[in-house]
Design a protein around this motif. Structure first.
Motif, PDB file in Angstrom:
ATOM      1  N   SER A 217       0.526  -1.132  -0.055  1.00 52.15           N
ATOM      2  CA  SER A 217      -0.199   0.454  -0.329  1.00 52.15           C
ATOM      3  C   SER A 217       0.583   1.184  -0.096  1.00 52.15           C
ATOM      4  CB  SER A 217      -0.910  -0.220   1.166  1.00 52.15           C
ATOM      5  OG  SER A 217      -2.077  -0.656   1.082  1.00 52.15           O
ATOM      6  N   ASN A 218       2.323   1.399  -0.451  1.00 58.88           N
ATOM      7  CA  ASN A 218       3.232   2.369  -0.301  1.00 58.88           C
ATOM      8  C   ASN A 218       2.598   2.781  -1.898  1.00 58.88           C
ATOM      9  OD1 ASN A 218       4.391   2.030   2.069  1.00 58.88           O
ATOM     10  ND2 ASN A 218       6.162   0.897   1.249  1.00 58.88           N
ATOM     11  N   ASN A 219       2.997   4.200  -1.540  1.00 58.05           N
ATOM     12  CA  ASN A 219       3.351   5.336  -2.898  1.00 58.05           C
ATOM     13  C   ASN A 219       4.415   4.854  -3.995  1.00 58.05           C
ATOM     14  OD1 ASN A 219       0.127   6.142  -2.652  1.00 58.05           O
ATOM     15  ND2 ASN A 219       0.900   7.589  -1.411  1.00 58.05           N
ATOM     16  N   ILE A 220       4.049   4.705  -4.658  1.00 59.75           N
ATOM     17  CA  ILE A 220       5.651   4.399  -5.602  1.00 59.75           C
ATOM     18  C   ILE A 220       5.330   5.414  -6.674  1.00 59.75           C
ATOM     19  CG2 ILE A 220       6.821   3.152  -7.554  1.00 59.75           C
ATOM     20  CD1 ILE A 220       5.159   0.796  -5.582  1.00 59.75           C
ATOM     21  N   LYS A 221       6.411   5.899  -6.912  1.00 59.89           N
ATOM     22  CA  LYS A 221       6.371   7.083  -8.150  1.00 59.89           C
ATOM     23  C   LYS A 221       6.649   6.775  -9.264  1.00 59.89           C
ATOM     24  CE  LYS A 221       5.416  11.637  -5.500  1.00 59.89           C
ATOM     25  NZ  LYS A 221       4.181  11.948  -6.276  1.00 59.89           N
ATOM     26  N   ILE A 222       5.851   6.295 -10.462  1.00 61.53           N
ATOM     27  CA  ILE A 222       6.437   5.557 -11.617  1.00 61.53           C
ATOM     28  C   ILE A 222       7.711   7.469 -12.311  1.00 61.53           C
ATOM     29  CG2 ILE A 222       5.075   4.216 -11.687  1.00 61.53           C
ATOM     30  CD1 ILE A 222       3.294   6.156 -12.828  1.00 61.53           C
ATOM     31  N   PHE A 223       7.399   8.393 -12.132  1.00 65.38           N
ATOM     32  CA  PHE A 223       8.040   9.116 -12.781  1.00 65.38           C
ATOM     33  C   PHE A 223       8.906  10.058 -12.251  1.00 65.38           C
ATOM     34  CE2 PHE A 223       3.586   8.235 -15.767  1.00 65.38           C
ATOM     35  CZ  PHE A 223       4.552   8.228 -16.464  1.00 65.38           C
ATOM     36  N   GLY A 224      10.090  10.550 -12.986  1.00 66.61           N
ATOM     37  CA  GLY A 224      10.589  11.938 -11.708  1.00 66.61           C
ATOM     38  C   GLY A 224      10.619  13.176 -11.385  1.00 66.61           C
ATOM     39  N   SER A 225       9.983  13.650 -12.690  1.00 66.85           N
ATOM     40  CA  SER A 225       9.908  14.900 -12.343  1.00 66.85           C
ATOM     41  C   SER A 225       8.646  15.853 -10.760  1.00 66.85           C
ATOM     42  CB  SER A 225       9.149  15.208 -13.423  1.00 66.85           C
ATOM     43  OG  SER A 225       9.947  15.165 -15.366  1.00 66.85           O
ATOM     44  N   ASP A 226       9.571  16.716 -10.756  1.00 69.32           N
ATOM     45  CA  ASP A 226       8.307  17.536 -10.251  1.00 69.32           C
ATOM     46  C   ASP A 226       7.649  18.087 -10.614  1.00 69.32           C
ATOM     47  OD1 ASP A 226       7.266  18.804  -7.594  1.00 69.32           O
ATOM     48  OD2 ASP A 226       8.961  18.724  -6.695  1.00 69.32           O
ATOM     49  N   THR A 227       5.902  18.077  -9.889  1.00 66.55           N
ATOM     50  CA  THR A 227       4.913  18.571 -10.773  1.00 66.55           C
ATOM     51  C   THR A 227       5.364  20.650 -10.358  1.00 66.55           C
ATOM     52  OG1 THR A 227       4.553  17.081 -12.307  1.00 66.55           O
ATOM     53  CG2 THR A 227       2.793  18.467 -11.901  1.00 66.55           C
ATOM     54  N   ILE A 228       4.927  20.137  -8.530  1.00 66.53           N
ATOM     55  CA  ILE A 228       5.068  20.921  -8.168  1.00 66.53           C
ATOM     56  C   ILE A 228       5.306  22.482  -9.165  1.00 66.53           C
ATOM     57  CG2 ILE A 228       4.511  22.153  -5.446  1.00 66.53           C
ATOM     58  CD1 ILE A 228       3.902  19.407  -4.478  1.00 66.53           C
ATOM     59  N   ILE A 229       6.743  22.040  -8.668  1.00 66.65           N
ATOM     60  CA  ILE A 229       8.045  22.695  -9.229  1.00 66.65           C
ATOM     61  C   ILE A 229       7.641  23.254 -10.974  1.00 66.65           C
ATOM     62  CG2 ILE A 229      10.171  23.569 -10.124  1.00 66.65           C
ATOM     63  CD1 ILE A 229      11.167  21.508  -7.619  1.00 66.65           C
ATOM     64  N   PHE A 230       7.410  22.655 -11.667  1.00 61.64           N
ATOM     65  CA  PHE A 230       6.208  22.811 -13.114  1.00 61.64           C
ATOM     66  C   PHE A 230       5.361  23.704 -12.787  1.00 61.64           C
ATOM     67  CE2 PHE A 230       3.551  22.262 -16.089  1.00 61.64           C
ATOM     68  CZ  PHE A 230       4.934  22.509 -17.011  1.00 61.64           C
ATOM     69  N   ALA A 231       4.796  23.289 -11.585  1.00 62.95           N
ATOM     70  CA  ALA A 231       3.538  24.199 -11.638  1.00 62.95           C
ATOM     71  C   ALA A 231       3.707  25.534 -11.378  1.00 62.95           C
ATOM     72  CB  ALA A 231       2.490  23.678 -11.385  1.00 62.95           C
ATOM     73  N   GLU A 232       4.955  26.341 -10.113  1.00 62.20           N
ATOM     74  CA  GLU A 232       4.801  27.211  -9.773  1.00 62.20           C
ATOM     75  C   GLU A 232       5.977  28.151 -11.232  1.00 62.20           C
ATOM     76  OE1 GLU A 232       7.653  26.486  -6.524  1.00 62.20           O
ATOM     77  OE2 GLU A 232       6.660  25.838  -5.563  1.00 62.20           O
ATOM     78  N   LYS A 233       6.557  26.875 -11.986  1.00 63.69           N
ATOM     79  CA  LYS A 233       7.609  28.095 -13.129  1.00 63.69           C
ATOM     80  C   LYS A 233       6.101  28.583 -13.897  1.00 63.69           C
ATOM     81  CE  LYS A 233      11.783  25.866 -12.565  1.00 63.69           C
ATOM     82  NZ  LYS A 233      12.651  24.303 -12.925  1.00 63.69           N
ATOM     83  N   ILE A 234       5.469  27.804 -14.476  1.00 68.01           N
ATOM     84  CA  ILE A 234       4.286  28.691 -15.262  1.00 68.01           C
ATOM     85  C   ILE A 234       3.432  28.726 -14.665  1.00 68.01           C
ATOM     86  CG2 ILE A 234       4.716  26.714 -16.571  1.00 68.01           C
ATOM     87  CD1 ILE A 234       2.650  25.378 -15.813  1.00 68.01           C
ATOM     88  N   GLY A 235       3.125  29.155 -13.680  1.00 70.57           N
ATOM     89  CA  GLY A 235       2.474  30.175 -12.663  1.00 70.57           C
ATOM     90  C   GLY A 235       0.835  29.393 -12.412  1.00 70.57           C
ATOM     91  N   VAL A 236       0.904  28.144 -12.161  1.00 70.79           N
ATOM     92  CA  VAL A 236      -0.535  28.153 -12.438  1.00 70.79           C
ATOM     93  C   VAL A 236      -0.605  27.245 -10.847  1.00 70.79           C
ATOM     94  CG1 VAL A 236      -1.488  27.937 -14.302  1.00 70.79           C
ATOM     95  CG2 VAL A 236      -0.131  25.782 -13.607  1.00 70.79           C
ATOM     96  N   ASN A 237      -1.501  27.039 -11.079  1.00 68.73           N
ATOM     97  CA  ASN A 237      -1.500  26.083  -9.186  1.00 68.73           C
ATOM     98  C   ASN A 237      -2.648  24.446 -10.089  1.00 68.73           C
ATOM     99  OD1 ASN A 237      -1.682  27.621  -7.378  1.00 68.73           O
ATOM    100  ND2 ASN A 237      -3.618  28.546  -7.310  1.00 68.73           N
ATOM    101  N   ILE A 238      -1.915  23.800  -9.217  1.00 65.51           N
ATOM    102  CA  ILE A 238      -2.106  21.620  -9.605  1.00 65.51           C
ATOM    103  C   ILE A 238      -3.536  21.869  -8.383  1.00 65.51           C
ATOM    104  CG2 ILE A 238      -2.040  19.699  -8.759  1.00 65.51           C
ATOM    105  CD1 ILE A 238       1.481  20.300  -8.379  1.00 65.51           C
ATOM    106  N   LEU A 239      -4.167  21.440  -9.696  1.00 67.45           N
ATOM    107  CA  LEU A 239      -6.014  21.687  -8.972  1.00 67.45           C
ATOM    108  C   LEU A 239      -5.623  20.208  -8.118  1.00 67.45           C
ATOM    109  CD1 LEU A 239      -7.943  22.109 -12.049  1.00 67.45           C
ATOM    110  CD2 LEU A 239      -7.556  24.036  -9.864  1.00 67.45           C
ATOM    111  N   GLU A 240      -5.733  19.675  -8.453  1.00 67.40           N
ATOM    112  CA  GLU A 240      -5.498  17.474  -8.066  1.00 67.40           C
ATOM    113  C   GLU A 240      -4.673  16.586  -8.257  1.00 67.40           C
ATOM    114  OE1 GLU A 240      -6.375  16.896  -5.083  1.00 67.40           O
ATOM    115  OE2 GLU A 240      -7.883  17.572  -4.858  1.00 67.40           O
ATOM    116  N   SER A 241      -3.860  15.687  -8.469  1.00 70.50           N
ATOM    117  CA  SER A 241      -3.424  15.185  -8.327  1.00 70.50           C
ATOM    118  C   SER A 241      -3.861  13.484  -8.389  1.00 70.50           C
ATOM    119  CB  SER A 241      -1.662  14.878  -7.138  1.00 70.50           C
ATOM    120  OG  SER A 241      -1.437  15.871  -7.740  1.00 70.50           O
ATOM    121  N   PHE A 242      -3.856  12.766  -9.281  1.00 71.45           N
ATOM    122  CA  PHE A 242      -4.814  11.452 -10.026  1.00 71.45           C
ATOM    123  C   PHE A 242      -3.440  10.274  -9.492  1.00 71.45           C
ATOM    124  CE2 PHE A 242      -7.303  14.856 -10.469  1.00 71.45           C
ATOM    125  CZ  PHE A 242      -9.255  14.272 -10.274  1.00 71.45           C
TER     126      PHE A 242
END
Length: 291
Positions: A217-242
């Motif tokens: 039941s552990n959460n496993i990240k299958i991609f390496g990029s950081d979407t939070i940093i990316f969202a900040e760079k383009i000036g938008v909020n993350i509405l939700e992560s699925f």
């Protein structure tokens, strides 16, 4: 040296020519009769769950706000998936005014080019025919009264997106991506296009953010990029992560959106996005009134 000057001259000439074309004879934005707000669901990259997002958002909006009239427009001419995901396969009937009546399921009015062609039939068209088909979907549908029209767009930043932006008053755009560098880079270009054309970005939805291990039941990240940093760079909020799970994908394959299970974790996640969309639109309208 000469080559550098030539490249610079060519680049400036191309930019000037593009500016001239954009300024010359752009179509005047005209609302769709009966539709209050148009929200685009967009992803520069294909395969990131854009249609899944559009289907579940339109359905959850109807569940959370039952008095609102919700519509779903599929503008992907070459690969329409809304008929499958909304379990609608009939041909629309025509009104006396020769307008198509949307098909309805789960309380959502739907229109897709997939309703107008044989199932499994390929669309082998050039640009002009594609634009004519898009015009038909935009202007030859009798939507009745619609509070929010969710528009599922094809991948990329091409003709379809420009036609929608130039012809329709877009209330806002939801960007969809996965936390994969290739997807994020293309999403960045899509965001830049909308920002350049002064189209408001409601926020970013991250699909396939992780997978839950069935054993521990552990959460496993299958991609390496950081979407939070990316969202900040383009000036938008993350509405939700699925997360990536079979309940969401099976729901799409069976034409039964996962949000219909109102006791599920997925319902709560999509419900949060529905609230944020509604708040964004309310703030937008109140800002207009205050002006």
């Amino acid at each position: 040296m000469f080559v550098k000057i030539l490249r610079k001259y060519s680049s400036e000439s191309i930019k000037a020519h593009q500016k001239e074309i954009m300024a010359r004879g752009l179509p005047k934005q005209k609302p769709i009769v009966g539709v209050n707000d148009i929200v685009l669901v967009s992803s520069g990259k294909g395969g990131v769950g854009k249609s899944t997002t559009a289907v579940n958002l339109s359905t959850v909006l109807k569940i959370v706000y039952p008095k609102k009239k919700i519509g779903l427009l599929d503008t992907d001419i070459f690969g329409p998936t809304i008929p499958l995901m909304m379990n609608l396969h009939e041909t629309p009937i025509l009104t006396k005014q020769n307008l198509m009546k949307p098909l309805i399921n789960y309380g959502v009015k739907c229109m897709s080019f997939g309703f107008l062609i044989e199932e499994g039939s390929p669309v082998i068209w050039r640009g002009l025919l594609v634009m004519q088909a898009l015009e038909k979907l935009m202007r030859q549908v009798d939507w009745g009264d619609i509070d929010i029209l969710i528009v599922d767009t094809p991948p990329g930043t091409g003709d379809t997106h420009l036609s929608l932006i130039q012809n329709l008053p877009i209330s806002g755009v939801i960007l969809v991506t996965t936390p994969q560098k290739a997807a994020l880079e293309v999403t960045k270009r899509g965001a830049a296009m909308y920002q350049k054309l002064n189209i408001p970005l409601i926020g970013l939805i991250e699909n396939m953010s992780n997978v839950v291990c069935p054993s521990c039941s552990n959460n496993i990240k299958i991609f390496g990029s950081d979407t939070i940093i990316f969202a900040e760079k383009i000036g938008v909020n993350i509405l939700e992560s699925f997360p990536l799970n079979d309940r969401i994908s099976i729901g799409g394959d069976k034409g039964v959106p996962v949000v219909l299970n109102t006791g599920s974790v997925e319902f709560d996640l999509y419900k949060n996005v529905a609230y944020k969309i509604n708040n964004f639109l309310n703030n937008k309208h109140s800002h207009k009134i205050s002006k």
